[in-house]
Design an enzyme around this catalytic site. Structure first.
Site, PDB file in Angstrom:
ATOM      1  N   TYR A   1       0.840  -1.212   0.000  1.00  0.00           N
ATOM      2  CA  TYR A   1       0.000   0.000   0.000  1.00  0.00           C
ATOM      3  C   TYR A   1       0.876   1.264   0.000  1.00  0.00           C
ATOM      4  O   TYR A   1       0.385   2.348  -0.299  1.00  0.00           O
ATOM      5  CB  TYR A   1      -0.935   0.061   1.216  1.00  0.00           C
ATOM      6  CG  TYR A   1      -1.966  -1.039   1.335  1.00  0.00           C
ATOM      7  CD1 TYR A   1      -2.138  -1.994   0.331  1.00  0.00           C
ATOM      8  CD2 TYR A   1      -2.788  -1.123   2.450  1.00  0.00           C
ATOM      9  CE1 TYR A   1      -3.076  -2.997   0.459  1.00  0.00           C
ATOM     10  CE2 TYR A   1      -3.734  -2.127   2.588  1.00  0.00           C
ATOM     11  CZ  TYR A   1      -3.872  -3.068   1.585  1.00  0.00           C
ATOM     12  OH  TYR A   1      -4.804  -4.065   1.720  1.00  0.00           O
TER      13      TYR A   1
ATOM     14  N   HIS B   1       0.424 -11.686   1.951  1.00  0.00           N
ATOM     15  CA  HIS B   1      -0.630 -10.916   1.273  1.00  0.00           C
ATOM     16  C   HIS B   1      -1.345 -11.684   0.163  1.00  0.00           C
ATOM     17  O   HIS B   1      -2.549 -11.552  -0.023  1.00  0.00           O
ATOM     18  CB  HIS B   1      -0.013  -9.632   0.707  1.00  0.00           C
ATOM     19  CG  HIS B   1      -0.999  -8.535   0.469  1.00  0.00           C
ATOM     20  ND1 HIS B   1      -0.660  -7.203   0.516  1.00  0.00           N
ATOM     21  CD2 HIS B   1      -2.325  -8.554   0.162  1.00  0.00           C
ATOM     22  CE1 HIS B   1      -1.733  -6.471   0.256  1.00  0.00           C
ATOM     23  NE2 HIS B   1      -2.750  -7.272   0.042  1.00  0.00           N
TER      24      HIS B   1
HETATM   25  N1  LIG Z   1      -5.883  -8.376   1.766  1.00  0.00           N
HETATM   26  C1  LIG Z   1      -6.256  -7.849   0.613  1.00  0.00           C
HETATM   27  O1  LIG Z   1      -5.877  -8.318  -0.475  1.00  0.00           O
HETATM   28  C2  LIG Z   1      -7.164  -6.648   0.628  1.00  0.00           C
HETATM   29  C3  LIG Z   1      -7.844  -6.251  -0.542  1.00  0.00           C
HETATM   30  C4  LIG Z   1      -8.691  -5.154  -0.484  1.00  0.00           C
HETATM   31  C5  LIG Z   1      -8.859  -4.470   0.725  1.00  0.00           C
HETATM   32  N2  LIG Z   1      -8.158  -4.861   1.840  1.00  0.00           N
HETATM   33  C6  LIG Z   1      -8.313  -4.153   3.142  1.00  0.00           C
HETATM   34  O2  LIG Z   1      -9.684  -3.997   3.439  1.00  0.00           O
HETATM   35  C7  LIG Z   1      -9.970  -2.622   3.669  1.00  0.00           C
HETATM   36  C8  LIG Z   1     -11.402  -2.309   3.316  1.00  0.00           C
HETATM   37  O3  LIG Z   1     -11.699  -2.664   1.980  1.00  0.00           O
HETATM   38  P1  LIG Z   1     -11.832  -1.582   0.818  1.00  0.00           P
HETATM   39  O4  LIG Z   1     -11.065  -0.407   1.214  1.00  0.00           O
HETATM   40  O5  LIG Z   1     -11.467  -2.254  -0.432  1.00  0.00           O
HETATM   41  O6  LIG Z   1     -13.379  -1.275   0.692  1.00  0.00           O
HETATM   42  P2  LIG Z   1     -14.677  -1.155   1.647  1.00  0.00           P
HETATM   43  O7  LIG Z   1     -14.316  -0.902   3.064  1.00  0.00           O
HETATM   44  O8  LIG Z   1     -15.564  -2.284   1.312  1.00  0.00           O
HETATM   45  O9  LIG Z   1     -15.372   0.156   1.018  1.00  0.00           O
HETATM   46  C9  LIG Z   1     -14.780   1.401   1.076  1.00  0.00           C
HETATM   47  C10 LIG Z   1     -15.724   2.382   0.410  1.00  0.00           C
HETATM   48  O10 LIG Z   1     -16.932   2.499   1.182  1.00  0.00           O
HETATM   49  C11 LIG Z   1     -17.242   3.869   1.398  1.00  0.00           C
HETATM   50  N3  LIG Z   1     -17.866   3.988   2.725  1.00  0.00           N
HETATM   51  C12 LIG Z   1     -17.374   3.576   3.907  1.00  0.00           C
HETATM   52  N4  LIG Z   1     -18.262   3.812   4.902  1.00  0.00           N
HETATM   53  C13 LIG Z   1     -19.336   4.392   4.313  1.00  0.00           C
HETATM   54  C14 LIG Z   1     -20.571   4.856   4.806  1.00  0.00           C
HETATM   55  N5  LIG Z   1     -20.881   4.764   6.093  1.00  0.00           N
HETATM   56  N6  LIG Z   1     -21.459   5.405   3.927  1.00  0.00           N
HETATM   57  C15 LIG Z   1     -21.154   5.497   2.599  1.00  0.00           C
HETATM   58  N7  LIG Z   1     -19.983   5.081   2.075  1.00  0.00           N
HETATM   59  C16 LIG Z   1     -19.084   4.513   2.926  1.00  0.00           C
HETATM   60  C17 LIG Z   1     -15.930   4.598   1.316  1.00  0.00           C
HETATM   61  O11 LIG Z   1     -16.131   5.887   0.820  1.00  0.00           O
HETATM   62  P3  LIG Z   1     -15.910   7.225   1.724  1.00  0.00           P
HETATM   63  O12 LIG Z   1     -14.429   7.397   1.840  1.00  0.00           O
HETATM   64  O13 LIG Z   1     -16.587   8.263   0.910  1.00  0.00           O
HETATM   65  O14 LIG Z   1     -16.583   6.988   3.043  1.00  0.00           O
HETATM   66  C18 LIG Z   1     -15.136   3.762   0.309  1.00  0.00           C
HETATM   67  O15 LIG Z   1     -15.366   4.226  -1.002  1.00  0.00           O
HETATM   68  C19 LIG Z   1      -8.906  -1.910   2.817  1.00  0.00           C
HETATM   69  O16 LIG Z   1      -8.758  -0.545   3.128  1.00  0.00           O
HETATM   70  C20 LIG Z   1      -7.696  -2.759   3.101  1.00  0.00           C
HETATM   71  O17 LIG Z   1      -7.134  -2.421   4.361  1.00  0.00           O
HETATM   72  C21 LIG Z   1      -7.338  -5.945   1.803  1.00  0.00           C
END
Ligand SMILES: NC(=O)c1ccc[n+]([C@@H]2O[C@H](COP(=O)([O-])OP(=O)(O)OC[C@H]3O[C@@H](n4cnc5c(N)ncnc54)[C@H](OP(=O)(O)O)[C@@H]3O)[C@@H](O)[C@H]2O)c1
Length: 288
Positions: free
Chosen positions: A49, A111
């Site tokens: 990241y 990862h």
């Molecule tokens: N291990 C892996 O391969 C892997 C892969 C992907 C992700 N991850 C981890 O998982 C974490 C979370 O997954 P993600 O970041 O992909 O996506 P996510 O948490 O599923 O979704 C994030 C999105 O949701 C929106 N959001 C959050 N709360 C909200 C609310 N209350 N109302 C409206 N919109 C909302 C955010 O926008 P706003 O900013 O506008 O709120 C953002 O665009 C990552 O940050 C990372 O640490 C790991």
């Protein structure tokens, strides 16, 4: 904040804050600070990241201000594929630790299921035994890869962080994780905002019954099935909303309605597609 005990007794929070795609350091630091203020104590970053430094700076500032103690935090970071070898995993771990400004990691994950992750795992087991890592895990491991690693390691993984949200349930994978004593953790628990999740009629209707938003309903659905989640937002109001999910649970009937949303496949990343492996193998971690 509810926690769940991993196989080795370490308590892991059921909700954490992730920093994927937060490339701008000052913005990342500001978001982690806001997440701390909102109550988050588990943070999920990764070598790939490119933001372990701003995450570490925000955590240090909060600790220095006396607002939190290190032992109250749960910090997750991940080993990228280019360092997934026995002779370089230890060095990659030290680099992550130095960037984060910490002297131990709570959960260190492989990862991706690519590269020489068996060699890397042996190096990680050593770090675990030396007390530098409190828990060991993997990410994006399919059930058969997880079984194989569990059967061929001295210390089997304690966590598998995979994609889990109302449109992708992975019940079979969760069943196998539970048989193996591996705690599931959800990434993209809000489906990264895709498929118009925040205006999904089923989730909206269920949420209304509890006076909750779609985001709160989706997060609670995973937590109710004892899945730890890491979610992301750059808006403090959303962070507070997403954190405020500890005083309700979904009924069996509502869970059944959410069963109907499962697509049975991922629209974010298809690990069965060789192009995905090629794309990840061309990406750099610390060496970027
Ligand atoms: N291990 C892996 O391969 C892997 C892969 C992907 C992700 N991850 C981890 O998982 C974490 C979370 O997954 P993600 O970041 O992909 O996506 P996510 O948490 O599923 O979704 C994030 C999105 O949701 C929106 N959001 C959050 N709360 C909200 C609310 N209350 N109302 C409206 N919109 C909302 C955010 O926008 P706003 O900013 O506008 O709120 C953002 O665009 C990552 O940050 C990372 O640490 C790991």
């Amino acid at each position: 904040m509810e926690t769940i005990a991993l196989r080795n007794g370490v308590e892991m929070p059921l909700l954490g804050y992730g920093v994927l795609q937060m490339k701008e350091p000052r913005q990342c630091e500001k978001c982690v600070q806001a997440a701390l203020e909102s109550g988050y104590r588990m943070f999920d970053t990764a070598a790939s990241y490119g933001n372990e430094e701003p995450v570490g700076r925000a955590l240090k500032k909060y600790m220095d201000e006396g607002k939190v103690r290190r032992e109250e935090l749960f910090v997750i970071t991940k080993l990228w594929i280019d360092d997934a070898r026995e002779d370089s995993a230890g060095k990659a771990f030290e680099t992550s630790l130095a960037k984060l400004g910490l002297d131990y990691i709570d959960l260190y994950l492989v990862h991706q299921p690519y590269g020489d992750y068996y060699g890397a795992w042996r190096a990680m087991e050593k770090l675990y035994e030396e007390g530098r890592i409190r828990a060991l895990g993997v990410s994006n491991f399919s059930p058969e890869r997880l079984v194989d690693l569990c059967m061929n390691s001295h210390i089997p993984p304690m966590v598998d962080q995979v994609e889990l949200h109302p449109f992708y349930h992975q019940e079979q994978a969760l069943h196998i994780m539970r048989e193996l004593g591996v705690q599931p953790q959800a990434w993209a628990p809000l489906c990264e905002g895709l498929r118009n999740i925040f205006s999904n009629k089923v989730l909206e209707k269920i949420g209304k019954k509890y006076g909750r938003s779609v985001a709160q309903t989706a997060l609670r659905w995973n937590i109710d099935r004892q899945v730890s989640v890491v979610t992301r937002s750059s808006i403090p109001e959303h962070m507070r909303e997403d954190f405020d999910i500890w005083d309700f649970s979904l009924s069996d009937g509502d869970r059944k309605l959410i069963s109907g949303l499962d697509l049975g496949y991922s629209e974010i990343l298809d690990y069965g597609n060789p192009c995905i492996a090629r794309m990840f193998l061309s990406k750099k971690g610390h060496s970027r």
